[in-house]
Design a protein around this motif. Structure first.
Motif, PDB file in Angstrom:
ATOM      1  N   ALA A  62       0.825  -1.220   0.000  1.00  0.00           N
ATOM      2  CA  ALA A  62       0.000   0.000   0.000  1.00  0.00           C
ATOM      3  C   ALA A  62       0.857   1.266   0.000  1.00  0.00           C
ATOM      4  O   ALA A  62       0.535   2.239  -0.701  1.00  0.00           O
ATOM      5  CB  ALA A  62      -0.938   0.009   1.204  1.00  0.00           C
ATOM      6  N   GLY A  63       1.940   1.290   0.749  1.00  0.00           N
ATOM      7  CA  GLY A  63       2.801   2.471   0.786  1.00  0.00           C
ATOM      8  C   GLY A  63       3.449   2.750  -0.553  1.00  0.00           C
ATOM      9  O   GLY A  63       3.504   3.903  -0.995  1.00  0.00           O
ATOM     10  N   THR A  64       3.914   1.706  -1.206  1.00  0.00           N
ATOM     11  CA  THR A  64       4.508   1.864  -2.539  1.00  0.00           C
ATOM     12  C   THR A  64       3.455   2.314  -3.537  1.00  0.00           C
ATOM     13  O   THR A  64       3.697   3.194  -4.365  1.00  0.00           O
ATOM     14  CB  THR A  64       5.165   0.544  -2.998  1.00  0.00           C
ATOM     15  N   ARG A  65       2.273   1.719  -3.443  1.00  0.00           N
ATOM     16  CA  ARG A  65       1.179   2.079  -4.349  1.00  0.00           C
ATOM     17  C   ARG A  65       0.838   3.568  -4.216  1.00  0.00           C
ATOM     18  O   ARG A  65       0.713   4.283  -5.211  1.00  0.00           O
ATOM     19  CB  ARG A  65      -0.042   1.207  -4.053  1.00  0.00           C
ATOM     20  N   GLU A  66       0.725   4.061  -2.990  1.00  0.00           N
ATOM     21  CA  GLU A  66       0.417   5.480  -2.771  1.00  0.00           C
ATOM     22  C   GLU A  66       1.544   6.370  -3.264  1.00  0.00           C
ATOM     23  O   GLU A  66       1.300   7.431  -3.859  1.00  0.00           O
ATOM     24  CB  GLU A  66       0.151   5.722  -1.288  1.00  0.00           C
TER      25      GLU A  66
END
Length: 181
Positions: A62-66
């Protein structure tokens, strides 16, 4: 932070491996002209990473996606800060359907958001001059609908080659057909 062994560089390496779906221990590490680590992996794997830039929902973390979503927004908001005026990256990023960036020694990558497809190419001699003609040809061959984007690429590197007297003495053109065409 610029040493390959630094935790930041290790984080970048592992993120790239995850995005590219390529084993981290098989990624070759070199040093660019600025002294920072650069990473070598197969073009197919680089294209996989670029597909995820266009389709961040494919990113598990999720952090990479954001972070990818923010980065792509910034790239589209300020295309001239990614490369420069009248450079292929900037001209492609003016199209909000494209994520694009050149790399070291003739590597160029781009992805199309709505079409959910990515491309990675390598000019064997390391030259950047063929990039606009090559990318324009790819877009033409796949029937890309935004002709203005293709036209902008031909202003970066014109098809016609002129001598010092401004006489047309040759032409630049792609000499390939995409597989499956």
């Amino acid at each position: 932070y610029w040493q390959p062994s630094h935790p930041l560089q290790q984080d970048i390496l592992h993120t790239l491996a995850d995005m590219a779906e390529y084993p981290v221990d098989q990624i070759k590490v070199g040093v660019d002209g600025c002294g920072f680590p650069i990473f070598a992996l197969p073009l197919k794997s680089i294209a996989t990473a670029y597909l995820k830039l266009a389709c961040p929902e494919l990113i598990r973390d999720a952090g990479t996606r954001e972070a990818v979503q923010r980065m792509v927004r910034y790239m589209h908001a300020a295309p001239d800060s990614i490369a420069s005026h009248q450079f292929i990256c900037s001209e492609l990023l003016r199209d909000d359907n494209i994520v694009a960036k050149g790399g070291a020694k003739g590597v160029y990558c781009f992805s199309l958001i709505r079409e959910r497809v990515a491309f990675a190419l390598k000019v064997i001699d390391g030259s950047e001059t063929p990039w606009p003609i090559t990318v324009a040809s790819i877009l033409e061959q796949i029937g890309y609908s935004n002709q203005a984007t293709i036209d902008r690429l031909y202003t970066v590197v014109p098809k016609e080659i002129k001598n010092d007297n401004h006489i047309v003495v040759g032409e630049r053109r792609a000499a390939f057909t995409l597989a499956g065409k």
